[in-house]
Design an enzyme around this catalytic site. Structure first.
Site, PDB file in Angstrom:
ATOM      1  N   ARG A  27      -4.242  -9.395  10.429  1.00  0.00           N
ATOM      2  CA  ARG A  27      -5.395 -10.456  11.182  1.00  0.00           C
ATOM      3  C   ARG A  27      -4.562 -11.679  11.024  1.00  0.00           C
ATOM      4  O   ARG A  27      -3.661 -12.024  10.409  1.00  0.00           O
ATOM      5  CB  ARG A  27      -6.439 -10.474  10.381  1.00  0.00           C
ATOM      6  CG  ARG A  27      -7.414  -8.846   9.994  1.00  0.00           C
ATOM      7  CD  ARG A  27      -8.747  -9.199   9.523  1.00  0.00           C
ATOM      8  NE  ARG A  27      -8.613  -9.874   8.229  1.00  0.00           N
ATOM      9  CZ  ARG A  27      -9.693 -10.454   7.632  1.00  0.00           C
ATOM     10  NH1 ARG A  27     -10.706 -10.734   8.033  1.00  0.00           N
ATOM     11  NH2 ARG A  27      -9.444 -11.185   6.286  1.00  0.00           N
ATOM     12  N   TYR A  63      12.331 -14.561  -8.505  1.00  0.00           N
ATOM     13  CA  TYR A  63      13.629 -13.699  -7.600  1.00  0.00           C
ATOM     14  C   TYR A  63      15.036 -14.504  -7.778  1.00  0.00           C
ATOM     15  O   TYR A  63      15.004 -15.706  -7.529  1.00  0.00           O
ATOM     16  CB  TYR A  63      13.081 -13.763  -6.207  1.00  0.00           C
ATOM     17  CG  TYR A  63      12.124 -12.795  -5.420  1.00  0.00           C
ATOM     18  CD1 TYR A  63      11.387 -12.302  -6.397  1.00  0.00           C
ATOM     19  CD2 TYR A  63      12.221 -12.386  -4.191  1.00  0.00           C
ATOM     20  CE1 TYR A  63      10.354 -11.256  -5.929  1.00  0.00           C
ATOM     21  CE2 TYR A  63      11.337 -11.314  -3.943  1.00  0.00           C
ATOM     22  CZ  TYR A  63      10.366 -10.762  -4.655  1.00  0.00           C
ATOM     23  OH  TYR A  63       9.362  -9.879  -4.502  1.00  0.00           O
ATOM     24  N   ASP A  91       3.757 -15.813   2.115  1.00  0.00           N
ATOM     25  CA  ASP A  91       2.200 -15.934   1.914  1.00  0.00           C
ATOM     26  C   ASP A  91       2.027 -15.617   0.351  1.00  0.00           C
ATOM     27  O   ASP A  91       1.008 -15.998  -0.132  1.00  0.00           O
ATOM     28  CB  ASP A  91       1.792 -14.669   2.531  1.00  0.00           C
ATOM     29  CG  ASP A  91       2.613 -13.313   2.432  1.00  0.00           C
ATOM     30  OD1 ASP A  91       3.404 -13.137   1.821  1.00  0.00           O
ATOM     31  OD2 ASP A  91       1.799 -12.141   2.440  1.00  0.00           O
ATOM     32  N   ARG A  92       3.029 -15.026  -0.370  1.00  0.00           N
ATOM     33  CA  ARG A  92       2.786 -14.622  -1.803  1.00  0.00           C
ATOM     34  C   ARG A  92       3.243 -16.053  -2.512  1.00  0.00           C
ATOM     35  O   ARG A  92       2.417 -16.579  -3.422  1.00  0.00           O
ATOM     36  CB  ARG A  92       3.886 -13.655  -2.332  1.00  0.00           C
ATOM     37  CG  ARG A  92       3.409 -12.287  -1.976  1.00  0.00           C
ATOM     38  CD  ARG A  92       4.538 -11.425  -2.217  1.00  0.00           C
ATOM     39  NE  ARG A  92       4.933 -11.178  -3.722  1.00  0.00           N
ATOM     40  CZ  ARG A  92       5.936 -10.599  -4.158  1.00  0.00           C
ATOM     41  NH1 ARG A  92       6.733 -10.091  -3.393  1.00  0.00           N
ATOM     42  NH2 ARG A  92       5.807 -10.303  -5.474  1.00  0.00           N
ATOM     43  N   THR A 145      -3.258  -5.693   4.122  1.00  0.00           N
ATOM     44  CA  THR A 145      -2.584  -4.315   4.506  1.00  0.00           C
ATOM     45  C   THR A 145      -1.714  -3.848   3.318  1.00  0.00           C
ATOM     46  O   THR A 145      -1.686  -2.735   3.263  1.00  0.00           O
ATOM     47  CB  THR A 145      -1.766  -4.750   5.844  1.00  0.00           C
ATOM     48  OG1 THR A 145      -2.553  -5.226   6.738  1.00  0.00           O
ATOM     49  CG2 THR A 145      -1.051  -3.388   6.225  1.00  0.00           C
TER      50      THR A 145
END
Length: 244
Positions: A12, A94, A103-104, A126
Site C-alpha cells: 500500500r 548495521y 522505512d525501518r 507485508t
C-alpha cells in the site's frame, strides 16, 4: 508551509500532510493499483504542499508515476529519503547502515520523535520488522518475519488447493472450517510470534523498552497480544515529518 509525506510500502501507499513537524491527522492509504484515486484526493487538498518527502520499498514504477504526477500538477520534485550512512540521529547497528531499509530507519525516528525511546519498534506490514533502539537512539539490531500478506501469498503458491480468505478483525482460536482455520492460524500464529520476539527483546535489554506497534496490520495484531504496547499506526510518516 505544509509537506506531503508519502510512504510507499510493498502492498500500500500511505500518505499524510504535515506542518511544523507534526502530522495533520491520521495517514490515509491506497493500493498500488489505485493511483488515480490517490491523485484525485490530492487535487482536493485545500492547501497545495510546498514540499514532498517520500520513502519507497516497492517497485520503482510506482515512484515514477507519482513523481511524474507531482511534476505535471504541482511542479514539485519529491525528496526520496534513504537511510543515512553517517549514523545521524539514529545510530544504525548495521556495518553498512545504508543497507537498513529506510522505512525501518524512519519508524525508529518516529518513535524517537514521539518520545517512545527506548523502544522495541514493530512494523506490521507485508513483512513484519522488529527493531530495538535504546534511550540514546542507538539501534541494537532487528529481525524480519513474514506478515499476513506474505503468509497468504506463500500458501497460495505452495498449497493452491486452500481457499483464499479475507482476514477478519476477530476470529475464534479453534476454527470449524478450513477458511476459519487459515484465519486463526494467520492471526494467532503471527501474534504469538510477535509476542515471543517482543518478550525476548524486553528480556535481553538493560533498559525498560516500550513496545511500539505500527503499520497497517498493527491494530489487528495488537488485539491478540498479551502484553502492553503503544499503537502508533503512522510511525513511518511521523519519522518523515520529524526530518528537518
Amino acid at each position: 508551509m505544509t509537506d506531503l509525506l508519502i510512504d510507499i510500502g510493498n502492498s500500500r501507499i500511505k500518505w499524510a500532510i504535515s506542518a511544523d513537524g507534526q502530522l495533520r491527522g491520521p495517514g490515509r492509504a491506497a493500493a498500488h493499483n489505485a493511483l488515480e484515486g490517490l491523485f484525485a484526493e490530492w487535487l482536493q487538498l485545500t492547501e497545495r504542499p510546498s514540499r514532498v518527502r517520500m520513502v519507497n520499498v516497492a517497485k520503482a514504477s510506482v515512484v515514477n508515476r507519482i513523481t511524474a504526477w507531482l511534476q505535471v500538477h504541482w511542479e514539485l520534485a519529491p525528496e526520496l529519503v534513504h537511510t543515512p550512512s553517517d549514523g545521524d540521529v539514529i545510530h544504525v547497528a548495521y556495518s553498512q547502515p545504508h543497507r537498513l531499509g529506510a522505512d525501518r530507519w524512519l519508524a525508529m525516528l518516529g518513535a524517537r520523535a514521539a518520545g517512545c525511546l527506548p523502544a522495541c519498534v514493530v512494523d506490521c506490514g507485508t513483512a513484519i520488522t522488529v527493531d530495538v533502539v535504546d534511550s540514546a537512539a542507538r539501534h541494537q539490531g532487528g529481525l524480519i518475519l513474514p506478515g499476513f500478506p506474505a503468509q497468504q501469498a506463500g500458501l497460495a503458491r505452495l498449497a493452491p488447493g486452500l481457499p483464499s480468505i479475507q482476514l477478519p478483525t476477530r476470529t475464534p482460536f479453534l476454527a470449524t472450517d478450513t477458511a476459519g482455520a487459515l484465519a486463526s492460524g494467520h492471526i494467532f500464529g503471527t501474534a504469538a510470534a510477535v509476542q515471543g520476539v517482543i518478550r525476548r527483546c524486553l528480556a535481553g535489554s538493560s533498559e525498560r523498552l516500550t513496545p511500539v506497534l505500527t503499520g497497517g496490520d498493527a491494530p489487528v495484531i495488537a488485539r491478540y497480544l498479551e502484553l502492553d504496547v503503544r499503537l502508533r499506526p503512522d510511525l513511518v510518516l511521523e519519522g518523515l515529518a520529524s526530518l528537518p
